[in-house]
Design a protein around this motif. Structure first.
Motif, mmCIF file in Angstrom:
data_model
loop_
_atom_site.group_PDB
_atom_site.id
_atom_site.type_symbol
_atom_site.label_atom_id
_atom_site.label_comp_id
_atom_site.label_asym_id
_atom_site.label_seq_id
_atom_site.Cartn_x
_atom_site.Cartn_y
_atom_site.Cartn_z
ATOM 1 N N LEU A 1 0.824 -1.205 0.000
ATOM 2 C CA LEU A 1 0.000 0.000 0.000
ATOM 3 C C LEU A 1 0.865 1.266 0.000
ATOM 4 N N MET A 2 1.944 1.240 0.801
ATOM 5 C CA MET A 2 2.847 2.394 0.825
ATOM 6 C C MET A 2 3.560 2.560 -0.505
ATOM 7 N N VAL A 3 3.939 1.429 -1.127
ATOM 8 C CA VAL A 3 4.586 1.480 -2.439
ATOM 9 C C VAL A 3 3.635 2.124 -3.438
ATOM 10 N N LYS A 4 2.391 1.688 -3.375
ATOM 11 C CA LYS A 4 1.375 2.204 -4.299
ATOM 12 C C LYS A 4 1.181 3.712 -4.132
ATOM 13 N N HIS A 5 1.278 4.172 -2.898
ATOM 14 C CA HIS A 5 1.113 5.610 -2.636
ATOM 15 C C HIS A 5 2.391 6.411 -2.881
ATOM 16 N N GLY A 6 3.438 5.718 -3.304
ATOM 17 C CA GLY A 6 4.690 6.426 -3.572
ATOM 18 C C GLY A 6 5.459 6.789 -2.313
ATOM 19 N N ASP A 7 5.144 6.122 -1.199
ATOM 20 C CA ASP A 7 5.840 6.433 0.047
ATOM 21 C C ASP A 7 6.814 5.342 0.472
ATOM 22 N N MET A 8 7.039 4.379 -0.410
ATOM 23 C CA MET A 8 8.046 3.366 -0.107
ATOM 24 C C MET A 8 8.733 2.976 -1.402
ATOM 25 N N MET A 9 10.057 2.849 -1.350
ATOM 26 C CA MET A 9 10.788 2.429 -2.542
ATOM 27 C C MET A 9 10.312 1.026 -2.925
ATOM 28 N N ASP A 10 10.150 0.790 -4.215
ATOM 29 C CA ASP A 10 9.737 -0.547 -4.635
ATOM 30 C C ASP A 10 10.948 -1.351 -5.102
ATOM 31 N N MET A 11 10.655 -2.575 -5.535
ATOM 32 C CA MET A 11 11.701 -3.495 -5.955
ATOM 33 C C MET A 11 12.625 -2.877 -7.006
#
Lengths: 94, 264
Positions: B177-187
């Protein structure tokens, strides 16, 4: 989150998202981290530089300085290499 | 001839011990003969995560210093009889073992087991040097946080300097969810920065805490998402090609609306 950030996000503009801030900061931190190279590596780099440059000109190795300079925004390789003589025949060397 | 794999990270608390326990248990459940080695001397925890804390008699320092034989110190797992634990010493420090002793130990483990999984302590000092000394390959664990990725970068550099090249990365505790919101670096962000081969991604999952509470690795829990991720990683360790776990969250109403308007 400020109102502007919120609006930007609602509009799908990702630039202000915190992951991009993290990524940008991390990239810079790692340049600094990775730039703290060992003296051995710097010496090897120096030797390689001398070898390549000597194909084209004579340099004063004793006065040569090669260092990494760092400031907040970037890391640069700064080299001061005094030339003693240019070679005329550089174009035919391989 | 078996293989010695070290699980390392630099930063503490990113899931090295959980990863070690799950990889080991996963490999054992696939029929492999496995030993888990806790090299975090003074701060042992792998025994607790495995639920074997009451069975310890001898430890790794007893083995390397010749107080007992390897076989005497190995603790058999509760669930799998082809899975063993070599616990760390709790009352000594990291200097109680040397890299040379670890090499000798690793050679012995390699002849007796299909896989030896070494749980490395946090940090880059003696404990780290011991843990990697006898390893054939390395797994680097990170989370999608700046500090963990930075430390992982340093560890990758140190591994390559000690000729453990081609370490593979596990990105742990991803919050979709955080990745989707742009608040967590993704793979992709992390792989772009670290530039090493990916071994797997593991979602943040509360069932990990439950499984640690019980001393039963999540890899055996069919209902656990992290467990599913570790099952896939286990198969990749054995050389199988397995698709990455899909951590995407389906589009919500707002996103569908934005796509409709062409804003995405």
């Amino acid at each position: 989150m400020s109102l502007l950030e919120f609006i930007n996000r609602m509009l799908g503009k990702e630039n202000t998202s915190s992951k991009n801030i993290a990524k940008e900061r991390l990239r810079l931190v790692l340049v600094h981290d990775r730039a703290s190279i060992s003296p051995q590596m710097l010496n090897k780099l120096k030797e390689d530089l001398i070898r390549v440059i000597s194909n084209y000109m004579d340099i004063d190795e004793s006065c040569m300085e090669v260092n990494l300079s760092q400031d907040d925004r970037e890391v640069a390789l700064v080299a001061s290499i005094p030339i003693t003589r240019m070679k005329r025949d550089y174009s035919v060397r391989s | 001839m078996g293989e010695v794999i070290v699980v390392t990270s630099g930063k503490g608390g990113v899931g090295k011990t959980t990863t070690t326990a799950n990889l080991g248990t996963g490999l054992a459940s696939a029929g492999q003969k496995v030993v888990l080695v806790d090299t975090d001397i003074g701060l042992r925890n792998l025994d607790v995560v495995m639920g074997l804390e009451n069975r310890i008699v001898y430890d790794i320092v007893d083995v390397t210093s010749g107080n007992c034989r390897l076989r005497q110190a190995l603790i058999k797992d509760k669930r799998f009889e082809n899975l063993y634990l070599l616990p760390a010493a709790q009352t000594k420090d990291k200097t109680a073992v040397s890299p040379e002793q670890m090499k000798v130990l690793s050679d012995e483990l390699r002849t007796d087991f299909d896989y030896a999984i070494i749980d490395c302590p946090a940090g880059i000092e003696q404990g780290f040097k011991n843990a990697i000394a006898g390893a054939d390959r390395a797994v680097v664990v990170t989370t999608p946080e700046m500090s963990a990725v930075r430390d992982a970068d340093r560890i990758i550099g140190l591994l390559e300097a000690s000729e453990l090249s081609n370490p593979r990365l596990i990105i742990n505790r991803i919050r979709p969810l955080m990745v989707k919101h742009g608040d967590m670096m993704d793979m992709a962000d992390i792989l772009d920065i670290l530039a090493i081969e990916l071994l797997g991604v593991v979602p943040e999952d509360e069932s990990i805490i439950v499984s640690t509470n019980k001393g039963e690795p999540a890899v055996l829990d069919r209902g656990s998402k992290a467990g599913e991720a570790y099952r896939r990683i286990t198969r990749r360790i054995r050389g199988e090609q397995v698709a990455l776990m899909n951590l995407d969250i389906p589009d919500g109403l707002m996103n569908k609306f934005k796509k409709l308007l062409g804003l995405h």
